[in-house]
Write an enzyme that holds these catalytic residues in place. Sequence first.
Site, PDB file in Angstrom:
ATOM      1  N   LYS A   1      39.377  15.799  45.019  1.00 15.75           N
ATOM      2  CA  LYS A   1      38.641  14.621  45.527  1.00 15.75           C
ATOM      3  C   LYS A   1      37.214  14.984  45.876  1.00 15.75           C
ATOM      4  O   LYS A   1      36.446  14.147  46.353  1.00 15.75           O
ATOM      5  CB  LYS A   1      39.323  14.093  46.793  1.00 15.75           C
ATOM      6  CG  LYS A   1      40.751  13.680  46.629  1.00 15.75           C
ATOM      7  CD  LYS A   1      41.333  13.305  48.002  1.00 15.75           C
ATOM      8  CE  LYS A   1      42.847  13.399  48.005  1.00 15.75           C
ATOM      9  NZ  LYS A   1      43.370  13.495  49.374  1.00 15.75           N
TER      10      LYS A   1
ATOM     11  N   ARG B   1      41.141  33.285  44.924  1.00 19.57           N
ATOM     12  CA  ARG B   1      40.630  33.534  43.570  1.00 19.57           C
ATOM     13  C   ARG B   1      39.741  32.348  43.218  1.00 19.57           C
ATOM     14  O   ARG B   1      40.143  31.197  43.377  1.00 19.57           O
ATOM     15  CB  ARG B   1      41.757  33.670  42.558  1.00 19.57           C
ATOM     16  CG  ARG B   1      41.235  33.732  41.123  1.00 19.57           C
ATOM     17  CD  ARG B   1      42.296  34.075  40.117  1.00 19.57           C
ATOM     18  NE  ARG B   1      42.662  35.483  40.204  1.00 19.57           N
ATOM     19  CZ  ARG B   1      43.470  36.090  39.340  1.00 19.57           C
ATOM     20  NH1 ARG B   1      43.983  35.414  38.322  1.00 19.57           N
ATOM     21  NH2 ARG B   1      43.766  37.363  39.482  1.00 19.57           N
TER      22      ARG B   1
ATOM     23  N   HIS C   1      37.676  42.378  41.348  1.00 17.84           N
ATOM     24  CA  HIS C   1      39.092  42.105  41.635  1.00 17.84           C
ATOM     25  C   HIS C   1      39.588  43.365  42.356  1.00 17.84           C
ATOM     26  O   HIS C   1      40.284  44.194  41.774  1.00 17.84           O
ATOM     27  CB  HIS C   1      39.825  41.871  40.307  1.00 17.84           C
ATOM     28  CG  HIS C   1      41.216  41.337  40.421  1.00 17.84           C
ATOM     29  ND1 HIS C   1      41.908  41.246  41.613  1.00 17.84           N
ATOM     30  CD2 HIS C   1      42.069  40.854  39.466  1.00 17.84           C
ATOM     31  CE1 HIS C   1      43.111  40.743  41.385  1.00 17.84           C
ATOM     32  NE2 HIS C   1      43.230  40.492  40.082  1.00 17.84           N
TER      33      HIS C   1
ATOM     34  N   ARG D   1      50.400  37.374  38.078  1.00 18.63           N
ATOM     35  CA  ARG D   1      50.657  38.590  38.840  1.00 18.63           C
ATOM     36  C   ARG D   1      50.073  38.589  40.251  1.00 18.63           C
ATOM     37  O   ARG D   1      50.753  38.919  41.214  1.00 18.63           O
ATOM     38  CB  ARG D   1      50.088  39.832  38.131  1.00 18.63           C
ATOM     39  CG  ARG D   1      50.985  40.428  37.098  1.00 18.63           C
ATOM     40  CD  ARG D   1      50.147  40.953  35.965  1.00 18.63           C
ATOM     41  NE  ARG D   1      49.494  39.833  35.339  1.00 18.63           N
ATOM     42  CZ  ARG D   1      50.060  39.092  34.377  1.00 18.63           C
ATOM     43  NH1 ARG D   1      51.238  39.419  33.929  1.00 18.63           N
ATOM     44  NH2 ARG D   1      49.437  38.044  33.873  1.00 18.63           N
ATOM     45  N   THR D   2      48.808  38.259  40.352  1.00 18.97           N
ATOM     46  CA  THR D   2      48.148  38.446  41.648  1.00 18.97           C
ATOM     47  C   THR D   2      48.755  37.510  42.693  1.00 18.97           C
ATOM     48  O   THR D   2      49.140  37.949  43.781  1.00 18.97           O
ATOM     49  CB  THR D   2      46.631  38.207  41.513  1.00 18.97           C
ATOM     50  OG1 THR D   2      46.167  38.957  40.398  1.00 18.97           O
ATOM     51  CG2 THR D   2      45.898  38.640  42.759  1.00 18.97           C
TER      52      THR D   2
HETATM   53  N1   CP Z   1      45.944  41.186  36.625  1.00 18.94           N
HETATM   54  C1   CP Z   1      45.801  39.907  37.051  1.00 18.94           C
HETATM   55  O1   CP Z   1      44.883  39.582  37.841  1.00 18.94           O
HETATM   56  O2   CP Z   1      46.725  39.045  36.553  1.00 18.94           O
HETATM   57  P1   CP Z   1      46.822  37.508  36.892  1.00 18.94           P
HETATM   58  O3   CP Z   1      45.580  36.847  36.334  1.00 18.94           O
HETATM   59  O4   CP Z   1      48.080  37.022  36.258  1.00 18.94           O
HETATM   60  O5   CP Z   1      46.834  37.362  38.405  1.00 18.94           O
END
Ligand code: CP
Length: 309
Positions: free
Chosen positions: A86, A107, A135, A57-58
Site C-alpha cells: 500500500k 533482505r 550477505h 535458505r536464508t
Molecule cells: N544463499 C542464499 O542466500 O540463498 P537464498 O537466496 O535461498 O536465501
Amino acid sequence: MNEFYQKDIISIKDFDKEKLEKIFASTDKIMQLNSVERREICKGNTLAYLFYEPSTRTRLSFDSAMASIGGNSLGISDITSSSAQKGESLADTVRIMSIYSDVLVLRHTLDGSSRFAAEISDKPVINAGSGTEEHPTQAIQDLFTIKKEKKKIDGLKIGIIGDLKYGRTVYSLLYGLGNYDVDVRLISPESLRVRSDSVYEIKKRLSYTESTDIEENIDELDVLYVTRIQKERFPDEEEYLKVKGSYVVGLDLLKKMKDDSIILHPLPRMNEISTDIDNTKNAKYFEQAEYGKHIRAALLGLILNKNGF
Ligand code: CP
C-alpha cells in the site's frame, strides 16, 4: 558481557579473525548440545524476518535456527502481502516489526538498506542480503564450511567463479577471507569482474589474481566457490544473455582438480554446477547450507544473551 550482545550484523567488514573464530566456537558448541539444551538458549525470544526479495535458505535457516534454540519467528516473506504494497515505507515497516520482536532479519533490494534499518530499529538488525552489496551471514557460513571441511582456512588456495560483479555473497566472502592468509583466484567473464568501486576495499584486505579461464591452475585449488549469474540484477537482458552459461563445473573439470578439493556454492544454483557432481566427495554445498542453520543459531544465541550461552 558477550561482545555480540544486542549488536547488529550489517557487514562482514565489522568482523575480525578473533570475532569470527568466537562465532565458529559457539557454532561448534551449538552442534554438540542436545536438543533439550539447545532449546534453552533463546527460550521466549522472537525473530522477525522481513524479506523484500525471494529466499529459501536464508529465511528458512533463520526460522529453523530460532526454533532449534527455543525461540519463535514471525515475518513477511512475500512483500506483496504486507502493507508495503500500500506504500508503507521501509522505515515504518522496520519500526513496527521491531516492536513485535527481539531481533530483525532483513533482505532488501537496495545497498545500504540494512544499515538504514539498523538506525531505525531499537532491536538488533541482521543483514540477510542488501542489494549487490553484502550477505554477511552467508560469508560466516562459507568460512565455517571451509574450516570444517578443510580443517583450516589459512594457507588455502581458493577460486571464486561466476558473477563477481553482482554476487553479494562474493563481496562478503572476500572481505571475510581478508582475515586469513589465503591465495585467492577470481574467475569470471570480463564483464562480470568485481566492481571497480569495491576493488580498493578488497585489495586493502587481500591480494588476488583474475582470470577468465576456469582451467587455468585449476589443479592447484583447495576450494572452488561457484556462484550463480545474477540474472535479476542485470540492467539489460542482452548483457545477461551474453554471459549466461559461461561456466559449468562438471565431472570433466573435477577430474582436473585436487582429489581433496571441495566445491562450494551459496545456492540456488542454475546450471553452473552439474548435478553429476552432487554425489561426489568434493561437493560440499548441501553441507554448507546445513552449517548455515547452525551458524545462524549461534549468532542469534550470542546476540540475544548478555552472557552468551
Ligand atoms: N544463499 C542464499 O542466500 O540463498 P537464498 O537466496 O535461498 O536465501
